[in-house]
Write a protein that holds these residues in place. Sequence first.
Motif, PDB file in Angstrom:
ATOM      1  N   GLU A 241      72.467  58.201  57.124  1.00 29.29           N
ATOM      2  CA  GLU A 241      73.080  58.135  55.622  1.00 29.29           C
ATOM      3  C   GLU A 241      74.423  57.789  55.635  1.00 29.29           C
ATOM      4  N   THR A 242      75.199  58.137  56.631  1.00 30.29           N
ATOM      5  CA  THR A 242      76.521  57.599  56.635  1.00 30.29           C
ATOM      6  C   THR A 242      76.552  56.231  56.934  1.00 30.29           C
TER       7      THR A 242
ATOM      8  N   LEU B  90      87.344  47.460  50.684  1.00 32.14           N
ATOM      9  CA  LEU B  90      87.285  48.830  51.435  1.00 32.14           C
ATOM     10  C   LEU B  90      88.805  48.930  51.464  1.00 32.14           C
TER      11      LEU B  90
ATOM     12  N   LYS C 233      78.533  50.781  49.966  1.00 33.15           N
ATOM     13  CA  LYS C 233      79.448  51.002  49.023  1.00 33.15           C
ATOM     14  C   LYS C 233      80.429  50.093  48.683  1.00 33.15           C
ATOM     15  N   PHE C 234      80.801  49.083  49.524  1.00 33.42           N
ATOM     16  CA  PHE C 234      81.824  48.081  49.000  1.00 33.42           C
ATOM     17  C   PHE C 234      81.232  46.818  49.407  1.00 33.42           C
TER      18      PHE C 234
ATOM     19  N   LYS D 171      74.605  53.883  55.808  1.00 32.13           N
ATOM     20  CA  LYS D 171      74.132  53.339  54.777  1.00 32.13           C
ATOM     21  C   LYS D 171      75.263  53.505  53.575  1.00 32.13           C
ATOM     22  N   LYS D 172      75.906  54.596  53.540  1.00 36.33           N
ATOM     23  CA  LYS D 172      77.210  54.438  52.627  1.00 36.33           C
ATOM     24  C   LYS D 172      78.290  53.436  52.988  1.00 36.33           C
TER      25      LYS D 172
ATOM     26  N   ASP E  90      82.859  60.470  50.941  1.00 33.34           N
ATOM     27  CA  ASP E  90      81.670  59.871  49.952  1.00 33.34           C
ATOM     28  C   ASP E  90      81.742  58.384  50.524  1.00 33.34           C
ATOM     29  N   TRP E  91      82.618  57.718  51.042  1.00 27.77           N
ATOM     30  CA  TRP E  91      82.454  56.242  51.363  1.00 27.77           C
ATOM     31  C   TRP E  91      81.950  56.148  52.738  1.00 27.77           C
ATOM     32  N   GLY E  92      81.840  57.250  53.457  1.00 26.81           N
ATOM     33  CA  GLY E  92      81.349  57.249  55.079  1.00 26.81           C
ATOM     34  C   GLY E  92      82.172  57.252  56.143  1.00 26.81           C
TER      35      GLY E  92
END
Length: 319
Positions: free
Chosen positions: A108-109, A123, A116-117, A111-112, A168-170
Amino acid sequence: MFFLQTDTGGIATFLIHYWWLLVLLFIVFSGIFTINQAHVGVITMFGRYQRMVRPGLNFKIPMLEQLYKKISIQNRSVEMEFQAVTQDQANVYFKSMLLYAVQNADDETIKKVAFKFISDRDLMQALVRTIEGNIRSFVATKKQAEVLGLRKDIVEYVKVEIDHVLEDWGYHLLDLQINDITFDKAILDSMSKVVASNNLKAAAENEGQALLITKTKSAEAEGNAIKIAAEAEREAARLRGQGVALFRQEVARGMTEAAEQMKQANLDTNVILFSMWTEAIKNFAEYGKGNVIFLDGSSQGMETTMKQIQALMVKHAGQ
């Protein structure tokens, strides 16, 4: 030339009959790839996240799976320089260093971090601007005189505010160091003058306290000296009084005894008084130091003096 033609013909024959084997080998080898240490790979299929691969030799399905991105899980650092404004409208310039890293290597981390960017540049821009905004919002509530002493408080405030955003961004914030805090030259000059005046004030206060202590101790010493001298003088006076009283008692006792002896010998006791009179005049002349003493040398004056001495003797005898 004959052998070359033979070899060429054999290769052609092999390619004609076993072309599918070459294609298979190409497909197999095209699916093999490596991931370096401290990195993870993100595999997608038809543009969608499929799985994560670890460091080492890995295999993906050719033509179907793609290696979308290699993500470093090492610590990263970035230096920042920016400006903030205090509550009393003073410009503050910061130089800081940010240390951050991927939170962990879970699916999950990753994937973020991967999606995310668009790029690492985006980033970095978001991260820097977020931290600058938090520091500016904190500094805006403080006055310029407080900022220099709040370096640790600024760091703690930013860490609290930024941690949930980075999560939230990992990512997570490892450290934030504020290396330098400066002001405009005019403000620095005024602050230097304030510090110098405070130092002069403190020096004057210390000097005044030292002078006060010195004078107080001097006054105490002088008072003690006066007290000791007064006590010594009082004791001396007491001893002198006792000596004079004792002397008078001895004189009176001696004169009384002499008078009794003269009476027993049928002699005039006035001879004693006359002897005291002449001894007194002798002492005045012998030990006098320039003082003038007027004595009545007439017979009436001497008679008056004798009567006074007799009355003094009678008084002491009565005591």
